[in-house]
Design a protein around this motif. Structure first.
Motif, PDB file in Angstrom:
ATOM      1  N   LEU A 445       0.814  -1.218   0.000  1.00 48.76           N
ATOM      2  CA  LEU A 445       0.000   0.000   0.000  1.00 48.76           C
ATOM      3  C   LEU A 445       0.843   1.262   0.000  1.00 48.76           C
ATOM      4  O   LEU A 445       0.324   2.360  -0.213  1.00 48.76           O
ATOM      5  CB  LEU A 445      -0.928   0.003   1.225  1.00 48.76           C
ATOM      6  CG  LEU A 445      -1.953  -1.123   1.291  1.00 48.76           C
ATOM      7  CD1 LEU A 445      -2.784  -1.017   2.557  1.00 48.76           C
ATOM      8  CD2 LEU A 445      -2.856  -1.097   0.061  1.00 48.76           C
ATOM      9  N   ASP A 446       2.137   1.140   0.251  1.00 51.09           N
ATOM     10  CA  ASP A 446       3.029   2.299   0.318  1.00 51.09           C
ATOM     11  C   ASP A 446       3.742   2.579  -1.000  1.00 51.09           C
ATOM     12  O   ASP A 446       4.614   3.444  -1.054  1.00 51.09           O
ATOM     13  CB  ASP A 446       4.084   2.092   1.414  1.00 51.09           C
ATOM     14  CG  ASP A 446       3.563   2.502   2.775  1.00 51.09           C
ATOM     15  OD1 ASP A 446       3.933   1.854   3.758  1.00 51.09           O
ATOM     16  OD2 ASP A 446       2.773   3.458   2.836  1.00 51.09           O
ATOM     17  N   LYS A 447       3.418   1.868  -2.063  1.00 53.57           N
ATOM     18  CA  LYS A 447       4.147   2.011  -3.316  1.00 53.57           C
ATOM     19  C   LYS A 447       3.864   3.362  -3.971  1.00 53.57           C
ATOM     20  O   LYS A 447       2.761   3.904  -3.885  1.00 53.57           O
ATOM     21  CB  LYS A 447       3.775   0.876  -4.269  1.00 53.57           C
ATOM     22  CG  LYS A 447       4.329  -0.472  -3.811  1.00 53.57           C
ATOM     23  CD  LYS A 447       3.959  -1.581  -4.755  1.00 53.57           C
ATOM     24  CE  LYS A 447       4.536  -2.914  -4.276  1.00 53.57           C
ATOM     25  NZ  LYS A 447       4.112  -4.040  -5.124  1.00 53.57           N
ATOM     26  N   ASP A 448       4.882   3.908  -4.643  1.00 53.31           N
ATOM     27  CA  ASP A 448       4.757   5.165  -5.363  1.00 53.31           C
ATOM     28  C   ASP A 448       4.152   4.923  -6.744  1.00 53.31           C
ATOM     29  O   ASP A 448       3.976   3.778  -7.177  1.00 53.31           O
ATOM     30  CB  ASP A 448       6.124   5.838  -5.497  1.00 53.31           C
ATOM     31  CG  ASP A 448       6.685   6.271  -4.153  1.00 53.31           C
ATOM     32  OD1 ASP A 448       7.921   6.217  -3.979  1.00 53.31           O
ATOM     33  OD2 ASP A 448       5.874   6.636  -3.266  1.00 53.31           O
ATOM     34  N   VAL A 449       3.875   6.021  -7.444  1.00 54.08           N
ATOM     35  CA  VAL A 449       3.324   5.929  -8.788  1.00 54.08           C
ATOM     36  C   VAL A 449       4.139   6.833  -9.703  1.00 54.08           C
ATOM     37  O   VAL A 449       4.607   7.898  -9.294  1.00 54.08           O
ATOM     38  CB  VAL A 449       1.833   6.334  -8.794  1.00 54.08           C
ATOM     39  CG1 VAL A 449       1.661   7.774  -8.346  1.00 54.08           C
ATOM     40  CG2 VAL A 449       1.196   6.104 -10.145  1.00 54.08           C
TER      41      VAL A 449
END
Length: 582
Positions: A445-449
């Protein structure tokens, strides 16, 4: 308020406080408040005060002001406590009319109401450490609103230090409160608000309160739990919004940037220099410096303006609606997108989990069930219809919505056990024993885009949010397609609009409730159930992760199922407005 600013304020208070001369004042060593809720919405309240009284601020009496009572009234005041030259707690005389100007000796052993019945006053008798117990009835505490019953009440707000405090909400013996029918919030302090083993709600600050720190409790009850004899003069949505405005529920701690560190170092160096001066002017200068530096940073950084210009460039403008859900969208990436473009704070993680739950309901993999119980809490149960086991590759790299849903379903399956019926406590217990698995979800859930994804999807995602907010204005009945409307419900959960969109869909197309298994699970009475499970899963997942990955004590969901308080917010409360010795 971000983490850097909190630390700077703490530093300011610590340094300035160290220069000021310590003065004696009355201190409340312990305060316990018990609130017995009655079926008609009234409450019997008992307050137990242990006060170390000092003549610097307590002259002849102790008083508790209950401003903004509105339709509520304080009645049946009784008291016992310390009376000079007598042993143990002694009954006080309750006066029909309280005389503020009477002497300390005349007020000893007496109590009464003042200021048109909004102030509880008593004579403390003598200085020193003494105990007092007062009991009174507060009418019309719980009031009837359009969609729910409830209250937002300040129970403690005094102008002195309260070292330990606790407020316990106790239902009448024929009333059953639970996570299923009661939502809870607390404001004004750092600490917890939880259900205990006796189904009572207990609010406990983790630090001293008073002098601006207070205990405000807001409870929301399903219709039918109580039978309030008073109709509120506003909607529950209005009452709730007033309380949540300014609160730090769902507030993620701000990351430290370069200028945060620079500002902190400057303040520390100047603080040390001013401390060496040790003068009154140094105190004033430091206070002014803090405010000037903060104000200058906000002006120079132009962060809100730069964010606004970027949103305009990406096509995020008022009045633009987007009516579809792109197949390439990812809930995890969309959360990162929203966080990137929000003005103040990152988007919380809980809505992503809630949206995944609705996707699983829409697919028929899970369902709300009455199985496994015959009690009022039976609606708290999840039925695992299609258990699953993830592949090793998927569990190590959660990317798509399919990965996310499968992994959440796997955790629910494992926690439910052989009967495939899951209770909230079962999941929490399982998460504590299998810390590695929940941690994978939290990390995902902490992944960047990337910027390309933002540029291609920002306008349409925010356009969908605007469309869902104004759903009843769009006259979209001709677009009746169950799969698409199910996707609307998923993103309504993602944006925190589930209740509103569900009501709007019932108005626009009531047939949807019969055509969709998702709508049947998430009906009006079950919306809060979805929020509860969202918080249950997130809290269990967060508590299983390292401290650095979990939320702070002041950062929790606004759905009303969080066990922590907000140090800010709580506006529009009734009850306390001050008190202490005088």
């Amino acid at each position: 308020m971000g983490k850097p600013i909190r630390i700077l304020l703490f530093l300011m208070v610590t340094v300035v406080g160290g220069w000021m001369t310590t003065c004696q004042a009355s201190t409340v060593k312990r305060l316990d408040i018990f609130v017995w809720l009655e079926q008609n919405g009234a409450a019997v309240i008992q307050e137990r005060w242990l006060i170390d009284l000092d003549d610097s601020d307590a002259k002849t009496e102790w008083y508790l002001s209950h401003k903004q009572l509105g339709k509520m009234q304080i009645t049946d005041l009784q008291m016992e406590g310390y009376i000079p030259d007598m042993e143990g707690l002694q009954p006080f005389e309750t006066l029909e009319k309280w005389n503020v100007d009477a002497s300390r000796k005349e007020k000893a052993g007496k109590c009464g109401l003042n200021n048109n019945g909004t102030e509880i006053c008593w004579g403390f008798g003598d200085y020193g450490l003494h105990e007092y117990v007062l009991t009174y009835r507060l009418t019309h505490l719980i009031q009837s609103y359009d969609t729910n019953d409830g209250f937002n009440h300040c129970f403690v707000d005094v102008n002195c230090k309260v070292e330990q405090a606790q407020v316990t909400i106790i239902p009448d013996e024929d009333i059953s409160l639970s996570e299923a029918n009661t939502r809870r919030w607390a404001f004004g302090y750092e600490g917890t608000i939880v259900f205990n083993e006796d189904s009572c709600i207990v609010a406990t600050p983790s630090e001293a309160i008073g002098n601006g720190k207070r205990i405000i409790i807001m409870l929301e009850f399903d219709k039918g739990v109580f039978e309030p004899d008073t109709q509120a003069d506003m909607t529950w949505a209005e009452r709730k919004q007033k309380a949540l405005d300014g609160a730090d529920y769902d507030d993620e701690e701000d990351d430290w940037g370069f200028w945060d560190w620079v500002l902190l170092i400057v303040v520390i160096l100047l603080g040390l220099g001013l401390y060496a001066m040790s003068s009154f002017f140094a105190d004033i200068f430091l206070l002014l410096l803090i405010w000037v530096l903060q104000g200058t940073w906000w002006v120079v950084s132009l962060a809100p303006l730069r964010k606004w210009l970027r949103r305009r460039r990406l096509g995020i403008v008022s009045g633009y609606y987007y009516r579809n859900v792109k197949p390439e969208w990812s809930l995890i990436k969309n959360r990162a997108l929203v966080s990137e473009l929000n003005y103040v704070k990152d988007m919380p993680k809980e809505p992503v989990i809630g949206a995944a739950l609705l996707k699983l309901m829409a697919r028929g993999d899970i369902a709300v069930t009455m199985e496994g119980g015959g009690t009022k809490d039976a609606t708290n149960l999840l039925k695992i219809v299609h258990p699953t086991q993830p592949s090793q590759e998927m569990s190590s790299s959660i990317q798509s919505d399919e990965d996310l849903c499968t992994f959440v379903l796997y955790m629910l399956t494992e926690a439910a056990g052989e009967d495939r019926v899951l209770q909230p406590k079962e999941f929490s217990t399982w998460a504590k024993k299998h810390r590695t698995t929940p941690r994978k979800l939290l990390n995902a859930l902490d992944k960047d885009v990337d910027k390309t994804y933002i540029e291609q999807n920002a306008a349409s995602l925010f356009g969908l949010k605007a469309f869902l907010k104004d759903f009843t204005l769009q006259n979209e009945r001709h677009m009746m397609e169950v799969k698409l409307w199910d996707q609307y419900m998923v993103y309504a959960q993602f944006f925190g609009l589930t209740k509103q969109v569900m009501r709007d869909m019932k108005k626009v197309c009531p047939e949807y409730l019969q055509m969709s298994s998702l709508a049947q699970n998430v009906n009006v009475s079950q919306v809060d159930f979805t929020y509860m499970w969202t918080d249950t899963i997130y809290d269990a997942v967060a508590s299983s992760a390292p401290v650095s990955s979990s939320r702070s004590s002041s950062s929790h969901s606004s759905s009303g199922f969080s066990s922590f308080s907000s140090h800010s917010g709580g506006g529009g409360y009734s009850g306390g407005g001050g008190g202490g010795g005088r």
